[in-house]
Design a protein around this motif. Sequence first.
Motif, PDB file in Angstrom:
ATOM      1  N   GLY A   1       0.828  -1.213   0.000  1.00  0.00           N
ATOM      2  CA  GLY A   1       0.000   0.000   0.000  1.00  0.00           C
ATOM      3  C   GLY A   1       0.856   1.254   0.000  1.00  0.00           C
ATOM      4  N   GLU A   2       1.890   1.246   0.854  1.00  0.00           N
ATOM      5  CA  GLU A   2       2.794   2.386   0.973  1.00  0.00           C
ATOM      6  C   GLU A   2       3.523   2.643  -0.357  1.00  0.00           C
ATOM      7  N   PHE A   3       3.961   1.548  -0.978  1.00  0.00           N
ATOM      8  CA  PHE A   3       4.680   1.628  -2.260  1.00  0.00           C
ATOM      9  C   PHE A   3       3.794   2.262  -3.330  1.00  0.00           C
ATOM     10  N   ASN A   4       2.532   1.795  -3.378  1.00  0.00           N
ATOM     11  CA  ASN A   4       1.609   2.322  -4.385  1.00  0.00           C
ATOM     12  C   ASN A   4       1.254   3.780  -4.129  1.00  0.00           C
TER      13      ASN A   4
ATOM     14  N   PHE B   1       3.166   5.955  -2.639  1.00  0.00           N
ATOM     15  CA  PHE B   1       4.358   6.734  -2.995  1.00  0.00           C
ATOM     16  C   PHE B   1       4.463   6.900  -4.511  1.00  0.00           C
ATOM     17  N   LEU B   2       4.112   5.822  -5.218  1.00  0.00           N
ATOM     18  CA  LEU B   2       4.126   5.869  -6.692  1.00  0.00           C
ATOM     19  C   LEU B   2       3.114   6.910  -7.195  1.00  0.00           C
ATOM     20  N   TRP B   3       1.929   6.884  -6.591  1.00  0.00           N
ATOM     21  CA  TRP B   3       0.871   7.815  -6.995  1.00  0.00           C
ATOM     22  C   TRP B   3       1.306   9.258  -6.724  1.00  0.00           C
ATOM     23  N   LEU B   4       1.883   9.498  -5.533  1.00  0.00           N
ATOM     24  CA  LEU B   4       2.320  10.851  -5.189  1.00  0.00           C
ATOM     25  C   LEU B   4       3.426  11.341  -6.134  1.00  0.00           C
ATOM     26  N   THR B   5       4.300  10.408  -6.536  1.00  0.00           N
ATOM     27  CA  THR B   5       5.393  10.767  -7.443  1.00  0.00           C
ATOM     28  C   THR B   5       4.839  11.128  -8.820  1.00  0.00           C
ATOM     29  N   VAL B   6       3.897  10.302  -9.298  1.00  0.00           N
ATOM     30  CA  VAL B   6       3.302  10.576 -10.617  1.00  0.00           C
ATOM     31  C   VAL B   6       2.576  11.918 -10.580  1.00  0.00           C
ATOM     32  N   LYS B   7       1.831  12.141  -9.480  1.00  0.00           N
ATOM     33  CA  LYS B   7       1.074  13.387  -9.324  1.00  0.00           C
ATOM     34  C   LYS B   7       2.038  14.581  -9.314  1.00  0.00           C
ATOM     35  N   ALA B   8       3.118  14.439  -8.548  1.00  0.00           N
ATOM     36  CA  ALA B   8       4.082  15.544  -8.442  1.00  0.00           C
ATOM     37  C   ALA B   8       4.818  15.778  -9.766  1.00  0.00           C
ATOM     38  N   SER B   9       4.963  14.728 -10.584  1.00  0.00           N
ATOM     39  CA  SER B   9       5.649  14.863 -11.876  1.00  0.00           C
ATOM     40  C   SER B   9       4.897  15.796 -12.811  1.00  0.00           C
ATOM     41  N   PHE B  10       3.561  15.830 -12.637  1.00  0.00           N
ATOM     42  CA  PHE B  10       2.761  16.656 -13.534  1.00  0.00           C
ATOM     43  C   PHE B  10       2.374  18.003 -12.912  1.00  0.00           C
TER      44      PHE B  10
ATOM     45  N   GLY C   1      15.338   2.389 -15.908  1.00  0.00           N
ATOM     46  CA  GLY C   1      15.741   3.648 -15.273  1.00  0.00           C
ATOM     47  C   GLY C   1      14.704   4.134 -14.278  1.00  0.00           C
ATOM     48  N   ALA C   2      13.439   4.110 -14.713  1.00  0.00           N
ATOM     49  CA  ALA C   2      12.363   4.571 -13.821  1.00  0.00           C
ATOM     50  C   ALA C   2      12.306   3.704 -12.566  1.00  0.00           C
ATOM     51  N   ALA C   3      12.445   2.381 -12.761  1.00  0.00           N
ATOM     52  CA  ALA C   3      12.367   1.468 -11.611  1.00  0.00           C
ATOM     53  C   ALA C   3      13.524   1.716 -10.645  1.00  0.00           C
ATOM     54  N   ILE C   4      14.738   1.874 -11.180  1.00  0.00           N
ATOM     55  CA  ILE C   4      15.911   2.086 -10.316  1.00  0.00           C
ATOM     56  C   ILE C   4      15.769   3.394  -9.522  1.00  0.00           C
ATOM     57  N   GLY C   5      15.397   4.453 -10.223  1.00  0.00           N
ATOM     58  CA  GLY C   5      15.239   5.745  -9.559  1.00  0.00           C
ATOM     59  C   GLY C   5      14.136   5.704  -8.514  1.00  0.00           C
ATOM     60  N   PHE C   6      13.019   5.109  -8.889  1.00  0.00           N
ATOM     61  CA  PHE C   6      11.871   5.104  -7.982  1.00  0.00           C
ATOM     62  C   PHE C   6      12.155   4.255  -6.736  1.00  0.00           C
ATOM     63  N   VAL C   7      12.708   3.065  -6.948  1.00  0.00           N
ATOM     64  CA  VAL C   7      12.962   2.180  -5.790  1.00  0.00           C
ATOM     65  C   VAL C   7      13.982   2.826  -4.843  1.00  0.00           C
TER      66      VAL C   7
END
Lengths: 265, 282
Positions: free
Chosen positions: B43-46, B48-57, B231-237
Amino acid sequence: MEQDNIISNAETSSTAPSAKTIIDVKGLYKGFGNVPVLSNLSLQLFENENLVVLGKSGSGKSVLIKCMVRLLTANSGSIHIFGKNVNELDDGELAELRVKIGFLFQSGALYDSMTIRENLEFPLIRIKKHLSRKEIDQKIEEALENVGLSDTMNKMPSQLSGGMRKRASLARTIVVDPMIMLYDEPTTGLDPVTSDEISTLINNVQKKYNTSSIIITHDIECARTTADRVIMLNKGEVYLEGTIEEFEQSTDELIQSFFKIRPPQ
Amino acid sequence: MKDIGPIRQRIAKLPSVKNQAIKLSENAIKKTQKANRFFLEIGEFNLFLWLTVKASFSRHFEFKEFLRQCFLVGNKTVPLITLTGLVIGLVLTIQSRPILVDFGAVSKLPGMVALSIVREMGPVVTALICCGKIGSGMGAELGSMKVTEQIDAMEVSSTNPIRFLVVPRVLAATLMIPILVLYADALGILGSWAGSNIKGDVTFVLFFTQAFSAIGFSDFFPAVIKTFFFGAAIGFVGCYKGFTAGRGTESVGKAANQSVVLASVFVILIDLIAVQITDMLY
């Protein structure tokens, strides 16, 4: 009950300011798992006062101010800052409120990868977006001058001593002209001389920037220098509230254990 | 009169039954807690992923920090990638050559090596090296920022730490790792040419003509596309593990270590999925 007496005595004998309430905490409860850290805590911070919160390690002092800026979320109770309930603000409103609050972290929390100038510039260019380059430079110079660190502008945080890092961190906090200052153990880990310097700086900041401050500490000397009013926390509750003189004259065992180690000079 | 012996025996056994029941329930609770932690982590991972995608835009893109991260991710990994790329090509050639000589197919060597480097060896080896170099670096850096309250300081100064710290790092890794892979591929083929000249004699132009004639669009394109995901996976993890590090200094090391392990697993899984998709499409 002795504790009830202590609180009620303190309430009548404290400064009882008629000034505007800046922070109003009511019935605050915060726990981690099943362990309560703050329970039914209520306090107020008035305009232009320095409120010192004393307490042993683990009494919930830092948790209290972290709840105020919502770095931690309280389980129940309310924290009103400038009349707004912190727990009910959306992200935008919270960001607006945080702009008015300066938070000095126990460790200083300077950004390691940036110079001192960049550390001060970081919040400034994001909060005061209308400022020109010249005005930004002026504000940075002024803030560093106020904490006596004009010559460290281009140094990295790792090149500074503990006391200088605290002062640089204080400069980063005041550079955005906050209305409230929250100090988390500002003198911890410093020698007595540097501690006195930081305590004096806290007073200077209050006078110069007209801030209302909460100073979390267990350093009695810092409390003596800075406090207009003192609150002692014990087991997550307000144990005693009063002036520093009232604390020093208290016969309560817990209060005495704090003051007997370093008698007034 | 009714014989109560068996009942007595049952009663005598009761305490041990009770103990067993207690043990069973304790084990069940422990397993439930482990499952809880696992689902919480997902849940935490997802989130964080959502917040990152949101912040990217979001409107305020930290371009200066993005360029700084591109420099750190790209420039500082170049020496390691140079060495690895050259050695991969060299070793592949030295080991394959005797077999191809036996089959009389030594002329196929440039094409074979180039194909294996471009399709698989270059992307995967480069990505795994980046897991160690970039992923662990991000995990340790953000982990230590968390421990020293720098992330909290950013948050209370009304700056979204995900926007400033995570988005530029993830985007920098997404952009720079494909470039590093292309660089490693080129050096791998160069290394292969050097290797084939140890026991043979082939000109640079001939070797490269043969190598590139073996590589088609369907070899090159999917291999490049998957490196963006690496690249995205390495950076995100790396960022996720750093951000969710505990409070002690020990957790910084743990965050760095877990970044490498989890990012490597992601690289291998993405590669597996990419191979399947490529196989279906081409």
